[in-house]
Design an enzyme around this catalytic site. Structure first.
Site, PDB file in Angstrom:
ATOM      1  N   LYS A  82       0.830  -1.210   0.000  1.00  0.00           N
ATOM      2  CA  LYS A  82       0.000   0.000   0.000  1.00  0.00           C
ATOM      3  C   LYS A  82       0.860   1.254   0.000  1.00  0.00           C
ATOM      4  O   LYS A  82       0.530   2.242  -0.663  1.00  0.00           O
ATOM      5  CB  LYS A  82      -0.937  -0.013   1.216  1.00  0.00           C
ATOM      6  CG  LYS A  82      -2.052  -1.055   1.106  1.00  0.00           C
ATOM      7  CD  LYS A  82      -2.933  -1.074   2.348  1.00  0.00           C
ATOM      8  CE  LYS A  82      -4.056  -2.095   2.200  1.00  0.00           C
ATOM      9  NZ  LYS A  82      -4.929  -2.153   3.407  1.00  0.00           N
ATOM     10  N   ARG A  90       1.077   4.289  -2.685  1.00  0.00           N
ATOM     11  CA  ARG A  90       0.980   5.700  -2.284  1.00  0.00           C
ATOM     12  C   ARG A  90       2.113   6.517  -2.900  1.00  0.00           C
ATOM     13  O   ARG A  90       1.889   7.635  -3.387  1.00  0.00           O
ATOM     14  CB  ARG A  90       1.023   5.835  -0.763  1.00  0.00           C
ATOM     15  CG  ARG A  90      -0.272   5.483  -0.049  1.00  0.00           C
ATOM     16  CD  ARG A  90      -0.182   5.914   1.409  1.00  0.00           C
ATOM     17  NE  ARG A  90      -1.374   5.581   2.167  1.00  0.00           N
ATOM     18  CZ  ARG A  90      -1.626   6.026   3.394  1.00  0.00           C
ATOM     19  NH1 ARG A  90      -0.734   6.816   3.984  1.00  0.00           N
ATOM     20  NH2 ARG A  90      -2.731   5.683   4.040  1.00  0.00           N
ATOM     21  N   HIS A 114      -1.358  -9.259  12.283  1.00  0.00           N
ATOM     22  CA  HIS A 114      -2.306  -8.146  12.323  1.00  0.00           C
ATOM     23  C   HIS A 114      -3.055  -8.126  13.652  1.00  0.00           C
ATOM     24  O   HIS A 114      -3.260  -7.057  14.241  1.00  0.00           O
ATOM     25  CB  HIS A 114      -3.275  -8.248  11.144  1.00  0.00           C
ATOM     26  CG  HIS A 114      -2.629  -7.953   9.825  1.00  0.00           C
ATOM     27  ND1 HIS A 114      -3.348  -7.699   8.673  1.00  0.00           N
ATOM     28  CD2 HIS A 114      -1.327  -7.857   9.457  1.00  0.00           C
ATOM     29  CE1 HIS A 114      -2.526  -7.466   7.667  1.00  0.00           C
ATOM     30  NE2 HIS A 114      -1.289  -7.561   8.121  1.00  0.00           N
TER      31      HIS A 114
END
Length: 307
Positions: free
Chosen positions: A133, A137, A265
């Site tokens: 991610k 970006r 996570h």
């Protein structure tokens, strides 16, 4: 003010379908990318046709067909990507198409979870998602594409009714595993609300080039608070099994790749408190403060259907 035309990529996915619904509900001319390779996936075909019946326009293009993708992008003002987590890097092709088209006034890439900019320290192998991610970006910002990032924290369907138990989406019947002392604050967000806030942000100048954090105040809960809500709703008191952090981390070593990915996570959410252990700076904004008119779903209401 005229509503922006919105193209949703990944519109048949778990979050994507809700973004399409929110876009239509908020009156945006809504376009949904339909990939030619959809083949015999009857569920996706039927879903796309239902979008069309509700007023969406289906645009056929492949993410591997640059010219077709550029043509699709040129029909709209805003592009929202909701591709699945296993296909994040394919969005670089979308970035190239947006860059060439030159007309997009806002791009919202597929994130909708933890802010990856705060996860450079994340455990392997789960860190890969955050790294991908961030790579995207950097490509977006290098191309000077106007953007908004959506940090939606924990999906209610995946973390709430199961009381944050791994390996199931349903509430436990007898016992519940509690991470640490169960008092770390976590943020749970209804997926329909993710769609609503996402669409609210795309024409908002206050969200331009910022990260929008979804933090519904009444959904900022510890695991203990979440369990208590379920026990009150169900009338069933569960046996609590407390898992110390050392025991949790040690158990990862014997797990397969997928389990280690997920457990990393869980560690950051429920032990470290990565969703709530920071203040939002100037590069971000809180959705609940920007859009106080949104009647978001509380988690006790969300869980009632599981009774």
């Amino acid at each position: 003010m005229e509503k922006s035309k919105v193209l949703v990529v990944g519109g048949t996915g778990f979050i994507g379908r809700r973004i399409v619904a929110a876009s239509l509900a908020q009156g945006h001319p809504t376009f949904v990318l339909m990939r030619p390779d959809i083949g015999l996936d009857v569920d996706k075909v039927q879903m796309l046709l239902s979008f069309k019946a509700q007023g969406a326009r289906l645009v056929e293009a492949s993410l591997d067909d640059h010219a077709g993708l550029v043509a699709a992008v040129r029909q709209v003002d805003v592009v929202v990507s909701a591709v699945s987590g296993t296909h994040l890097l394919i969005q670089h092709k979308l970035v190239e198409a947006i860059k060439e088209a030159g007309n997009v006034k806002r791009f919202i890439p597929s994130e909708f979870g933890t802010d990856p900019a705060r996860m450079g320290h994340a455990l392997e192998p789960g860190r890969a998602t955050f790294d991908e991610k961030m790579e995207l970006r950097r490509a977006i910002e290098a191309a000077s594409i106007p953007h908004t990032y959506i940090s939606a924290n924990c999906s209610a369907a995946k973390f709430c009714p199961n009381l944050a138990q791994m390996g199931t989406l349903l509430p436990p019947k007898d016992k519940v595993r509690v991470y640490g002392d169960g008092n770390v604050k976590v943020i749970f967000v209804d997926e329909n609300d993710v769609g609503t806030y996402t669409i609210k942000s795309l024409d908002d100048p206050r969200a331009l080039n910022k990260t929008i954090y979804l933090r519904p105040p009444e959904n900022i809960l510890t695991q203990n608070e979440l369990i208590a809500k379920w026990e009150k709703l169900s009338g069933n008191v569960l046996e609590k099994i407390y898992i110390p952090v050392d025991e949790f981390l040690a158990s990862m070593k014997d797990m397969d790749f997928g389990a280690q990915f997920a457990m990393g996570h869980f560690y950051h959410f429920f032990y470290e408190g990565c969703l709530t252990n920071f203040d939002i700076g100037e590069d971000g904004a809180e959705a609940n403060l920007l859009y106080p008119d949104v009647e978001y779903t509380r988690m006790d209401e969300y869980m009632k259907i599981y009774l």
